[in-house]
Design a protein around this motif. Structure first.
Motif, mmCIF file in Angstrom:
data_model
loop_
_atom_site.group_PDB
_atom_site.id
_atom_site.type_symbol
_atom_site.label_atom_id
_atom_site.label_comp_id
_atom_site.label_asym_id
_atom_site.label_seq_id
_atom_site.Cartn_x
_atom_site.Cartn_y
_atom_site.Cartn_z
ATOM 1 N N VAL A 331 62.299 -1.734 20.719
ATOM 2 C CA VAL A 331 61.966 -0.313 20.567
ATOM 3 C C VAL A 331 61.782 0.369 21.919
ATOM 4 O O VAL A 331 61.527 1.561 21.983
ATOM 5 N N ASN A 332 61.925 -0.396 22.998
ATOM 6 C CA ASN A 332 61.716 0.192 24.327
ATOM 7 C C ASN A 332 63.013 0.599 25.000
ATOM 8 O O ASN A 332 63.060 0.813 26.199
ATOM 9 N N ILE A 333 64.052 0.684 24.203
ATOM 10 C CA ILE A 333 65.354 0.965 24.800
ATOM 11 C C ILE A 333 65.381 2.346 25.441
ATOM 12 O O ILE A 333 66.048 2.585 26.434
ATOM 13 N N THR A 334 64.628 3.256 24.875
ATOM 14 C CA THR A 334 64.511 4.576 25.485
ATOM 15 C C THR A 334 63.066 4.773 25.895
ATOM 16 O O THR A 334 62.164 4.552 25.090
ATOM 17 N N ARG A 335 62.852 5.140 27.144
ATOM 18 C CA ARG A 335 61.479 5.301 27.623
ATOM 19 C C ARG A 335 61.276 6.701 28.178
ATOM 20 O O ARG A 335 62.182 7.295 28.723
ATOM 21 N N GLY A 336 60.054 7.188 28.003
ATOM 22 C CA GLY A 336 59.736 8.501 28.538
ATOM 23 C C GLY A 336 60.002 9.619 27.542
ATOM 24 O O GLY A 336 59.940 10.779 27.880
ATOM 25 N N ARG A 337 60.316 9.272 26.310
ATOM 26 C CA ARG A 337 60.443 10.306 25.282
ATOM 27 C C ARG A 337 59.826 9.758 23.998
ATOM 28 O O ARG A 337 59.653 8.560 23.842
ATOM 29 N N VAL A 338 59.564 10.659 23.084
ATOM 30 C CA VAL A 338 58.932 10.246 21.837
ATOM 31 C C VAL A 338 59.896 9.376 21.043
ATOM 32 O O VAL A 338 61.065 9.693 20.899
ATOM 33 N N ARG A 339 59.404 8.258 20.567
ATOM 34 C CA ARG A 339 60.262 7.361 19.792
ATOM 35 C C ARG A 339 60.473 7.880 18.377
ATOM 36 O O ARG A 339 59.566 8.399 17.756
ATOM 37 N N HIS A 340 61.654 7.701 17.878
ATOM 38 C CA HIS A 340 61.973 8.207 16.543
ATOM 39 C C HIS A 340 61.730 7.164 15.470
ATOM 40 O O HIS A 340 61.598 7.489 14.307
ATOM 41 N N ALA A 341 61.717 5.913 15.839
ATOM 42 C CA ALA A 341 61.683 4.881 14.817
ATOM 43 C C ALA A 341 60.567 3.882 15.079
ATOM 44 O O ALA A 341 60.605 3.143 16.054
ATOM 45 N N LYS A 342 59.585 3.852 14.182
ATOM 46 C CA LYS A 342 58.541 2.844 14.314
ATOM 47 C C LYS A 342 59.040 1.538 13.699
ATOM 48 O O LYS A 342 58.716 0.467 14.147
ATOM 49 N N ASP A 343 59.844 1.647 12.626
ATOM 50 C CA ASP A 343 60.415 0.467 11.974
ATOM 51 C C ASP A 343 61.939 0.628 11.952
ATOM 52 O O ASP A 343 62.513 1.174 11.009
#
Lengths: 457, 382
Positions: A331-343
């Motif tokens: 889930v850390n593939i994109t950093r510095g922005r709000v994550r869209h997917a918790k699961d």
């Protein structure tokens, strides 16, 4: 519209287009995101439209995707304070609101910077207090940046507490400027604070600013964030899109005020909103569709997918079907922005099902799941819809987020504002000079005395 | 005013460098915390043909108690507020680095450079003493050597961040959907004794590439930092002979530090009070001194109204003559005038025909440096 309640006034603010894919840089009308002229244009347009304030967001670390700096969206923004102070020189009434992180700043310095902005703008400053528990962003700061999640709002609350104590620290008659007696200022008392985050003793460097306290905005949506907002903020910046969600949030926030001894009108609820206008409803829909395709280009569609799948999907065709491989769980593939997917697996399954049922390509699916255009229609329709939100207590107004820099607000001001004015829902001139005046907020020193009176009775 | 490449700056310290200056009828002391006061003063300096304005700052109150003008607006904020009202003058706010974050400072000055189309600078200072340390509550007061070692690192971080975007990083390439070329953005990966900062900046490279860095270097460890880092070095010598000697010493130190002495300007402070006649100027100064003596006694540490610095008491014309003499003497590359009473002196400064609008760097005849990271990349296949 019910006639039992007096008509509420709509509050409007202008968000400078941000660094995400909602800001369309590929449009020929898109100009610089960083040149000062762009900020001047948007601010002057907002002031021409009699908006309450201009709003500048902040980011303190460039986003990364697949371990490298994200390169598809607009990148590059200026310093909040510098731009707002410079804009104070080219506007007269417009409020000037900026996001400043309470995790990577020290209260004494912030108090001085916001008081300076309030003095230099004649009472037009606002602070959107945000927090971070993000070690990724913290790598740019000497603190090293990691603050436990539970400490974020504790630090934010203490930061605001210290700032307010400093803003209040010069007694009303301190500044004397008596030339004959040779007294410029009477003794400036030391402000002391000892809390979990800060141990501070200082004499503040500025007399009370025109607004007493700059207006405080807050945007967190967690329970901690809502409590902090109810206890502290003058206005809440939210993202609750639908009328129903808006009303629920509005009622929840206003309901939390009483326990802090605050009145219903002491906190304004201002959701962010996007808009697309057209001469007809059909034309507006068509423009909206075009903008969505500008916002989600082929590469952006794949990048969105990669955020959920946690892996490189550059080999997939954006106009083809969704990948049949499963998400990696990273889930850390994109950093510095709000994550869209918790699961991610659940999201991937839901997206596959939706794409299959509606026969959507990757790009079409991403457009469907990310589109956030809220007000689409003719100027009269958009005005009516905005007014409905406000009159039915789903909001007190909106922070408008245009998709174009810097001309994205022009059409709204020229066409929607007159419609709102005609409905009697929007001012035809500024009634006061300060942002507190525009928002109908009391001077903080009056607020204190009101509370004392309430307690005594 | 002397022309050529002699650099003329004015430092605006509240109502004036004299602690009693606020007591003058014309001081506008009531307006000290308004934009109008500062914009008026800075535009007056611009109209006088000066190249730059310095804006002092600190997190502490001015010493001297009730008898001195106390309180100050943030200097970077004042400079930004004056950006749109000015067109030619360089703006050099002071910003101390002891308790602040170089990341914030870097984007603040770069953004000032954007707002002024290349007229921004930064005078590096440190926060001495317990009072300011307690205002932050983060660390104990430091000795000068430690303060300036930290400042040295802070300047390194800030200037690396200014270079962290190459000039042409924004590409807006439609076929690939890329707004930027990520190969032209650089992590600075700084790790020192006081800071570790990853970068890159969030702010693109500004019009000057590197805004101008100024450091005061009269004594102690600040001299080494100035020699290593500054484009402008400020000194406050007691006379022109001393100025000559200090400039010569600085130039040889620059050579030893592998820097081109001709790429650094040495500016000397001159305290100034101007009036219609020299007699009047002296009378007014005597009045200021009387007020200081009769007012609430300044606490120890208060700056002396007189002292071992160059000063000029007289008329606008005699100031012009003095500046020409300083220019001819070769004792300095320029001066920083410090009005003892701002309003009075600005009123008597000669006005000069408007200079062409240029960047502060061009005015100083300093080249626009390429990003250090761009140089490293040269020759490597993309």
């Amino acid at each position: 519209m019910s006639s039992t309640k007096p008509r509420k006034s709509v509050h409007l603010a202008a968000h400078f287009p941000g660094v995400n894919n909602t800001t369309v840089w590929s449009d020929p009308a898109s100009k610089s995101q960083i040149d000062f002229e762009s900020f001047v244009h948007l601010a002057r347009t907002a002031e021409r439209g009699l908006f309450d304030f201009f709003f500048l967001a902040e980011g303190l670390r460039l986003r990364e995707h697949l371990g490298r700096i994200h390169d598809l969206d607009v990148v590059g923004r200026p310093d909040t304070f510098t731009v707002l102070n410079a804009l104070a020189g080219v506007t007269e009434k417009l409020g000037l609101a900026g996001t400043i992180n309470s995790t990577y700043n020290e209260p004494f310095e912030l108090a001085k910077q916001f008081a300076s902005l309030d003095h230099l703008s004649g009472g037009r400053a606002a602070w959107n207090v945000v927090t971070s528990s993000d070690a990724f962003t913290g790598e740019n700061f000497r603190r090293g940046g990691y603050l436990e999640h539970s400490d974020r709002y504790r630090r934010a609350a203490e930061t605001v507490e210290v700032a307010r104590a400093l803003w209040d620290s010069w007694p009303a008659d301190t500044l004397v400027v008596d030339r004959d007696a040779g007294v410029f200022a009477k003794d400036i008392p030391e402000t002391r604070h000892r809390g979990r985050q800060f141990d501070i003793a200082a004499r503040f460097v500025l007399p009370p600013s025109p607004q007493g306290h700059p207006v405080l905005l807050q945007a967190g949506d967690s329970d901690d964030g809502r409590e902090f907002g109810a206890a502290t903020a003058d206005a809440i910046f939210t993202g609750h899109g639908t009328l129903e969600a808006g009303r629920t949030f509005y009622a929840d926030m206003k309901g939390r005020l009483a326990k802090y001894g605050r009145g219903h009108d002491e906190l304004k609820i201002l959701p962010a909103a996007t808009f697309v206008l057209g001469d007809t409803a059909a034309e507006a829909e068509e423009r909206a569709r075009h903008i969505r395709y500008q916002q989600v280009g082929p590469q952006t569609a794949i990048a969105f997918l990669e955020q959920v799948w946690g892996r490189d999907l550059s080999g997939y065709d954006p106009d083809g079907p969704l990948p049949d491989v499963d998400p990696s769980g990273d889930v850390n593939i994109t950093r510095g922005r709000v994550r869209h997917a918790k699961d991610p697996r659940a999201v991937a399954e839901a997206w596959r099902a939706k794409a299959e049922a509606e026969n959507l390509s990757i790009r079409e699916l991403i457009i469907e799941v990310t589109a956030r255009q809220q007000f689409v229609g003719t100027p009269a329709e958009v005005a009516e819809r905005i007014d409905e939100y406000v009159q039915t207590d789903a909001a007190d107004g909106f922070i408008l987020v245009p998709h174009l820099t810097p001309g994205g607000l022009d059409e709204f001001v020229d066409r929607v504002v007159p419609e709102l004015q005609e409905r009697g829902s929007f001012r035809t001139e500024y009634a006061g000079d300060t942002l507190r005046d525009h928002l109908g907020l009391r001077h903080p020193h009056h607020r204190t005395s009101v509370h004392e009176g309430a307690r005594a009775s | 005013m002397p022309d050529s490449d002699f650099f003329l700056a004015v430092e605006l310290a509240g109502t004036g460098a004299h602690p009693a200056s606020w007591r003058r009828r014309d001081s506008r002391a009531e307006d000290l915390f308004t934009a109008r006061y500062w914009v008026d003063a800075i535009t007056a300096v611009e109209k006088a043909g000066a190249d730059a304005v310095f804006l002092p700052d600190s997190f502490g109150l001015q010493p001297g108690g009730a008898a001195t003008a106390q309180g100050r607006l943030d200097a970077v904020a004042i400079a930004a507020r004056a950006a749109a009202a000015t067109h030619r003058i360089g703006l050099l706010p002071q910003a101390p680095v002891t308790h602040t974050e170089p990341f914030h400072l870097s984007k603040a000055i770069a953004s000032l450079d954007f707002a002024t189309l290349g007229r921004a600078g930064w005078e590096v200072t440190v926060s001495e003493g317990a009072e300011q340390a307690k205002a932050f509550g983060r660390k104990s007061p430091q000795e000068p050597a430690a303060l300036w070692h930290e400042a040295d690192e802070a300047v390194e971080v800030v200037t690396r961040l200014w270079d962290s975007w190459e000039d042409d990083a924004e590409i807006r390439d439609l076929p690939t959907g890329r707004f930027i070329d990520r190969e032209k953005l650089h992590y600075i990966d700084y790790a020192g004794d006081y800071f570790s900062v990853k970068g890159p900046s969030i702010t693109p490279r500004s019009p000057q590439g590197q805004p101008i860095v100024a450091v005061r270097a009269d004594e102690g460890p600040s001299i080494q930092v100035a020699v290593r880092r500054a484009d402008l070095i400020r000194i406050a010598p007691p006379d022109l002979d001393a100025a000559h000697a200090r400039r010569a010493a600085l130039r040889s130190a620059l050579l030893s530090a592998d820097r081109d002495p001709d790429a650094v300007r040495v500016l000397i402070d001159i305290d100034v009070h101007l009036a219609g006649t020299a007699e009047r100027a002296y009378e007014e100064l005597a009045e200021l001194d009387r007020w200081s003596a009769s007012g609430t006694a300044p606490r120890s540490g208060a700056p002396a109204a007189t002292g071992s610095v160059l000063r000029h008491i007289g008329t606008g014309d005699s100031l012009t003559e003095l500046l020409a003499a300083v220019s001819d003497s070769g004792a300095a590359d320029g001066v920083v005038l410090r009005p003892l009473a701002v309003e009075a002196t600005l009123r008597h400064l000669a006005t000069a025909p408007p200079a062409p609008a240029t960047t502060l760097r061009e005015r100083l005849d300093l080249p626009r440096p390429p990003s250090r990271y761009a140089t490293i990349q040269e020759g490597t296949p993309s």
